[in-house]
Design a protein around this motif. Structure first.
Motif, PDB file in Angstrom:
ATOM      1  N   ASN A 339     -17.042  -1.604 -18.105  1.00  0.00           N
ATOM      2  CA  ASN A 339     -18.316  -0.895 -18.220  1.00  0.00           C
ATOM      3  C   ASN A 339     -19.258  -1.656 -19.134  1.00  0.00           C
ATOM      4  OD1 ASN A 339     -20.107   1.122 -17.571  1.00  0.00           O
ATOM      5  ND2 ASN A 339     -18.735   2.784 -18.158  1.00  0.00           N
ATOM      6  N   ALA A 340     -20.523  -1.233 -19.119  1.00  0.00           N
ATOM      7  CA  ALA A 340     -21.516  -1.923 -19.941  1.00  0.00           C
ATOM      8  C   ALA A 340     -22.717  -1.026 -20.176  1.00  0.00           C
ATOM      9  CB  ALA A 340     -21.959  -3.217 -19.271  1.00  0.00           C
ATOM     10  N   ASN A 341     -23.248  -1.097 -21.382  1.00  0.00           N
ATOM     11  CA  ASN A 341     -24.549  -0.516 -21.715  1.00  0.00           C
ATOM     12  C   ASN A 341     -25.187  -1.454 -22.736  1.00  0.00           C
ATOM     13  OD1 ASN A 341     -23.724   0.300 -24.440  1.00  0.00           O
ATOM     14  ND2 ASN A 341     -22.536   1.911 -23.440  1.00  0.00           N
ATOM     15  N   PRO A 342     -26.441  -1.249 -23.092  1.00  0.00           N
ATOM     16  CA  PRO A 342     -27.105  -2.214 -23.985  1.00  0.00           C
ATOM     17  C   PRO A 342     -26.359  -2.469 -25.290  1.00  0.00           C
ATOM     18  CG  PRO A 342     -28.735  -0.802 -22.962  1.00  0.00           C
ATOM     19  CD  PRO A 342     -27.398  -0.247 -22.566  1.00  0.00           C
ATOM     20  N   ALA A 343     -25.830  -1.425 -25.920  1.00  0.00           N
ATOM     21  CA  ALA A 343     -25.154  -1.611 -27.205  1.00  0.00           C
ATOM     22  C   ALA A 343     -23.865  -2.406 -27.058  1.00  0.00           C
ATOM     23  CB  ALA A 343     -24.860  -0.247 -27.838  1.00  0.00           C
ATOM     24  N   LEU A 365     -22.479 -11.679 -16.452  1.00  0.00           N
ATOM     25  CA  LEU A 365     -22.985 -10.370 -16.845  1.00  0.00           C
ATOM     26  C   LEU A 365     -23.463  -9.606 -15.616  1.00  0.00           C
ATOM     27  CD1 LEU A 365     -25.034 -11.287 -20.045  1.00  0.00           C
ATOM     28  CD2 LEU A 365     -22.616 -10.658 -19.866  1.00  0.00           C
ATOM     29  N   GLY A 366     -22.884  -8.436 -15.391  1.00  0.00           N
ATOM     30  CA  GLY A 366     -23.294  -7.585 -14.290  1.00  0.00           C
ATOM     31  C   GLY A 366     -24.313  -6.562 -14.727  1.00  0.00           C
ATOM     32  N   SER A 367     -25.035  -6.033 -13.771  1.00  0.00           N
ATOM     33  CA  SER A 367     -26.066  -5.030 -14.049  1.00  0.00           C
ATOM     34  C   SER A 367     -25.510  -3.863 -14.850  1.00  0.00           C
ATOM     35  CB  SER A 367     -26.629  -4.489 -12.736  1.00  0.00           C
ATOM     36  OG  SER A 367     -27.279  -5.492 -11.995  1.00  0.00           O
ATOM     37  N   MET A 368     -26.352  -3.314 -15.714  1.00  0.00           N
ATOM     38  CA  MET A 368     -26.051  -2.086 -16.439  1.00  0.00           C
ATOM     39  C   MET A 368     -26.698  -0.939 -15.662  1.00  0.00           C
ATOM     40  SD  MET A 368     -26.722  -3.376 -20.371  1.00  0.00           S
ATOM     41  CE  MET A 368     -28.410  -3.936 -20.038  1.00  0.00           C
ATOM     42  N   ARG A 369     -25.902   0.006 -15.240  1.00  0.00           N
ATOM     43  CA  ARG A 369     -26.395   1.076 -14.380  1.00  0.00           C
ATOM     44  C   ARG A 369     -26.766   2.318 -15.181  1.00  0.00           C
ATOM     45  NH1 ARG A 369     -24.386  -0.470  -9.123  1.00  0.00           N
ATOM     46  NH2 ARG A 369     -25.404  -2.489  -8.846  1.00  0.00           N
ATOM     47  N   VAL A 397     -25.389 -10.970 -12.382  1.00  0.00           N
ATOM     48  CA  VAL A 397     -24.938 -10.357 -11.134  1.00  0.00           C
ATOM     49  C   VAL A 397     -25.621  -9.008 -10.924  1.00  0.00           C
ATOM     50  CG1 VAL A 397     -22.911  -9.726  -9.771  1.00  0.00           C
ATOM     51  CG2 VAL A 397     -22.680 -11.404 -11.622  1.00  0.00           C
ATOM     52  N   GLY A 398     -26.279  -8.872  -9.779  1.00  0.00           N
ATOM     53  CA  GLY A 398     -26.879  -7.588  -9.422  1.00  0.00           C
ATOM     54  C   GLY A 398     -28.394  -7.593  -9.526  1.00  0.00           C
ATOM     55  N   GLU A 399     -28.996  -6.692  -8.776  1.00  0.00           N
ATOM     56  CA  GLU A 399     -30.458  -6.627  -8.677  1.00  0.00           C
ATOM     57  C   GLU A 399     -31.116  -6.391 -10.030  1.00  0.00           C
ATOM     58  OE1 GLU A 399     -33.801  -3.801  -6.438  1.00  0.00           O
ATOM     59  OE2 GLU A 399     -31.686  -3.664  -5.899  1.00  0.00           O
ATOM     60  N   GLU A 400     -30.506  -5.516 -10.846  1.00  0.00           N
ATOM     61  CA  GLU A 400     -31.120  -5.166 -12.130  1.00  0.00           C
ATOM     62  C   GLU A 400     -31.204  -6.350 -13.084  1.00  0.00           C
ATOM     63  OE1 GLU A 400     -29.088  -1.375 -10.608  1.00  0.00           O
ATOM     64  OE2 GLU A 400     -28.696  -3.546 -10.621  1.00  0.00           O
ATOM     65  N   MET A 401     -30.395  -7.373 -12.848  1.00  0.00           N
ATOM     66  CA  MET A 401     -30.378  -8.530 -13.734  1.00  0.00           C
ATOM     67  C   MET A 401     -31.566  -9.472 -13.529  1.00  0.00           C
ATOM     68  SD  MET A 401     -28.181  -8.949 -16.128  1.00  0.00           S
ATOM     69  CE  MET A 401     -26.852  -7.949 -16.816  1.00  0.00           C
ATOM     70  N   GLU A 402     -32.403  -9.171 -12.561  1.00  0.00           N
ATOM     71  CA  GLU A 402     -33.588 -10.019 -12.350  1.00  0.00           C
ATOM     72  C   GLU A 402     -34.476 -10.041 -13.590  1.00  0.00           C
ATOM     73  OE1 GLU A 402     -37.421 -10.515  -9.325  1.00  0.00           O
ATOM     74  OE2 GLU A 402     -35.898  -8.988  -8.935  1.00  0.00           O
ATOM     75  N   ALA A 403     -34.583  -8.889 -14.258  1.00  0.00           N
ATOM     76  CA  ALA A 403     -35.420  -8.817 -15.465  1.00  0.00           C
ATOM     77  C   ALA A 403     -34.889  -9.738 -16.552  1.00  0.00           C
ATOM     78  CB  ALA A 403     -35.481  -7.379 -15.970  1.00  0.00           C
ATOM     79  N   LEU A 438     -17.070 -14.822 -21.053  1.00  0.00           N
ATOM     80  CA  LEU A 438     -17.154 -13.375 -21.188  1.00  0.00           C
ATOM     81  C   LEU A 438     -17.602 -12.785 -19.855  1.00  0.00           C
ATOM     82  CD1 LEU A 438     -17.438 -10.617 -22.720  1.00  0.00           C
ATOM     83  CD2 LEU A 438     -19.768 -11.358 -23.316  1.00  0.00           C
ATOM     84  N   VAL A 439     -16.856 -11.788 -19.382  1.00  0.00           N
ATOM     85  CA  VAL A 439     -17.198 -11.097 -18.141  1.00  0.00           C
ATOM     86  C   VAL A 439     -17.448  -9.634 -18.476  1.00  0.00           C
ATOM     87  CG1 VAL A 439     -16.459 -10.489 -15.815  1.00  0.00           C
ATOM     88  CG2 VAL A 439     -15.735 -12.663 -16.817  1.00  0.00           C
ATOM     89  N   LYS A 440     -18.672  -9.160 -18.228  1.00  0.00           N
ATOM     90  CA  LYS A 440     -19.007  -7.777 -18.590  1.00  0.00           C
ATOM     91  C   LYS A 440     -20.071  -7.226 -17.656  1.00  0.00           C
ATOM     92  CE  LYS A 440     -20.077  -4.790 -22.541  1.00  0.00           C
ATOM     93  NZ  LYS A 440     -18.856  -3.979 -22.335  1.00  0.00           N
ATOM     94  N   GLY A 441     -19.909  -5.973 -17.270  1.00  0.00           N
ATOM     95  CA  GLY A 441     -20.897  -5.303 -16.426  1.00  0.00           C
ATOM     96  C   GLY A 441     -20.463  -3.883 -16.150  1.00  0.00           C
ATOM     97  N   SER A 442     -21.323  -3.101 -15.560  1.00  0.00           N
ATOM     98  CA  SER A 442     -20.946  -1.745 -15.163  1.00  0.00           C
ATOM     99  C   SER A 442     -19.824  -1.809 -14.137  1.00  0.00           C
ATOM    100  CB  SER A 442     -22.151  -0.997 -14.591  1.00  0.00           C
ATOM    101  OG  SER A 442     -23.059  -0.659 -15.624  1.00  0.00           O
ATOM    102  N   ASN A 443     -18.941  -0.841 -14.172  1.00  0.00           N
ATOM    103  CA  ASN A 443     -17.759  -0.862 -13.329  1.00  0.00           C
ATOM    104  C   ASN A 443     -18.108  -0.968 -11.847  1.00  0.00           C
ATOM    105  OD1 ASN A 443     -14.926  -0.742 -13.039  1.00  0.00           O
ATOM    106  ND2 ASN A 443     -15.017   1.425 -12.541  1.00  0.00           N
TER     107      ASN A 443
END
Length: 459
Positions: A339-343, A365-369, A397-403, A438-443
């Motif tokens: 899982n992942a969130n900003p903190a 890094l995968g998108s944070m949902r 990884v993921g659409e949200e990561m464009e930012a 490091l591999v991290k992102g929302s599940n």
């Protein structure tokens, strides 16, 4: 130990009719997890009906069933199995003399729950119970309660939420003697208008505190006073933990351990303890202090807790570290894929930055949902922590990561791909001997599959 539940006890607890006499040693509502001697609860959901799997559960050795319609085999029949699960959990809590600890927070819930289990079980082996996996919702919490052995000395229950009001219902089932909030952060922000609203929702855990109960609060949180105000009407005692001067349970001295982790000297209201946190990162020190605060609050063995914290292994998907074979050598793979969130992103990037490496620092890094309308801003804000960590190459990884890709610009070598499958190929090409990845992102991004692919299916 005696059996977990008899058919008569189940029928009494849930207000059902027993058909056949049986005794169970476990409880589950997932037919795939049935073990010999279990009670299988046939829940009805939006996607499927557990009654379809009754025969399969019996074939796997289920000793009894909890159902809402007539079936073959020993069973207790009720009007509604979801409600019966709640009642079974409530009955388990009522019969228990265990000291009960409830754990919630935006980050660190599962890691803290597992560390608490290790700390208390070290001194009283086999008599500490906790919720498994991340069973922290409206079905997982009563299931975890229903599984608590009647002879347990301690019970540790993780409670999560996506919306206001959910924790209030869960904590009244658990009725903790100690209610612990690990941290407040912008997780599930899509469902809350502000971080303060998240703090209010997490503070609902205090509403279930037993008389004379203890509230444990993160001292360094900007929401500390807000949480204290929420705990005030329900807690007989409040204990804070953190790094800041004035915390009741505080790390007075920190130094990096030779083999990773952190050596800590902690001060408590009436004790001092020197110990090692086996896992690296300041956030893990904070979790360890929360654990000590809870152990102290229930009158547990602090010395045994310190030994357990040193030996504690990271959980897969939540900081597990693997050495993987690449190019005739080895590389470090840090698995934060659950899982992942900003903190939590910032905390784990800092750990990567402190990691001594012979090669490169690489992130996947995968998108944070579930971050709502501020999602782009939260993702873009990771650019600075990435730079501070000295990241050489970023796979986003993921659409949200464009930012984030736009925010990084040319500061960091990067690739932006749509999914975990595309990221896996790039990660395999990128990682080399001496690197740390490091591999991290929302599940929901599915980066756990990438970790397994890189590790070759081996731990």
């Amino acid at each position: 130990m005696s059996g977990l539940w008899s058919s008569a006890e189940i029928a009494t607890a849930v207000g059902g009719d027993a058909h056949g006499t049986f005794e169970v040693s476990g409880v589950t509502f997932d037919s795939r997890e049935v073990q010999p001697g279990d009670l299988f609860i046939a829940l009805k959901g939006e996607a499927t009906d557990g009654h379809r799997f009754v025969a399969q559960a019996l074939e796997k050795g289920a000793a009894g069933l909890l159902v809402s319609q007539p079936v073959e085999g020993p069973h207790v029949q009720v009007a509604e199995t979801a409600r019966a699960l709640d009642e079974l959990g409530r009955a388990s809590r009522a019969r228990s003399s265990a000291r009960i600890i409830g754990v919630t927070g935006s980050v660190g819930k599962t890691s803290t729950k597992e560390a608490l289990y290790a700390a208390l079980d070290r001194a009283d082996p086999g008599r500490t119970h906790r919720s498994v996996k991340s069973y922290n919702n409206h079905t997982g919490v009563p299931l975890s309660l229903a599984r608590m052995p009647r002879e347990a000395s301690y019970g540790i229950f993780e409670m999560g939420m996506n919306h206001a009001g959910e924790l209030a219902a869960l904590t009244r089932l658990v009725r903790p003697h100690v209610a612990l909030v690990t941290a407040i952060a912008s997780a599930h922000r899509e469902f809350f208008e502000s971080e303060e609203a998240i703090a209010d929702a997490k503070g609902e855990i205090f509403e279930g505190l037993e008389g004379g109960g203890t509230a444990i609060l993160p001292f360094d949180s900007p929401h500390r006073d807000r949480l204290a105000a929420l705990a005030g009407p329900h807690a007989a005692r409040m204990v804070t933990f953190g790094l800041g001067e004035g915390a009741d349970v505080r790390a007075a001295y920190l130094v990096r351990a030779p083999r990773g982790g952190t050596m800590v000297t902690a001060t408590l209201p009436d004790a001092q303890l020197s110990f090692t946190v086996g896992q690296p990162g300041e956030h893990m020190v904070s979790n360890a202090l929360a654990v000590l605060a809870a152990v102290w609050a229930v009158g547990g063995d602090l010395a045994a807790a310190g030994l357990a914290l040193a030996d504690l292994a990271a959980i897969p998907g939540r900081g597990e570290r693997r050495m993987v074979s690449v190019g005739g050598g080895e590389a470090l793979l840090i698995d934060e894929s659950y899982n992942a969130n900003p903190a939590s992103m910032v905390a784990t990037l800092k750990v990567l930055g402190e990691e001594p490496v012979a090669g490169r620092r690489i992130v996947v890094l995968g998108s944070m949902r579930e971050l709502g309308p501020d999602s782009d801003a939260f993702h873009a804000a990771l650019a600075e922590p990435i730079a501070e960590a000295g990241v050489d190459y970023a796979i986003l990884v993921g659409e949200e990561m464009e930012a984030l890709a736009k925010a990084l610009g040319r500061r960091t070598d990067l690739a932006h791909v749509p999914d975990a499958a595309a990221a896996t190929g790039l990660a395999r090409e990128a990682i080399g001997p001496g690197d740390a990845m490091l591999v991290k992102g929302s599940n929901s991004i599915g980066l756990a599959a990438l970790v397994e692919a890189l590790a070759g299916g081996k731990g």
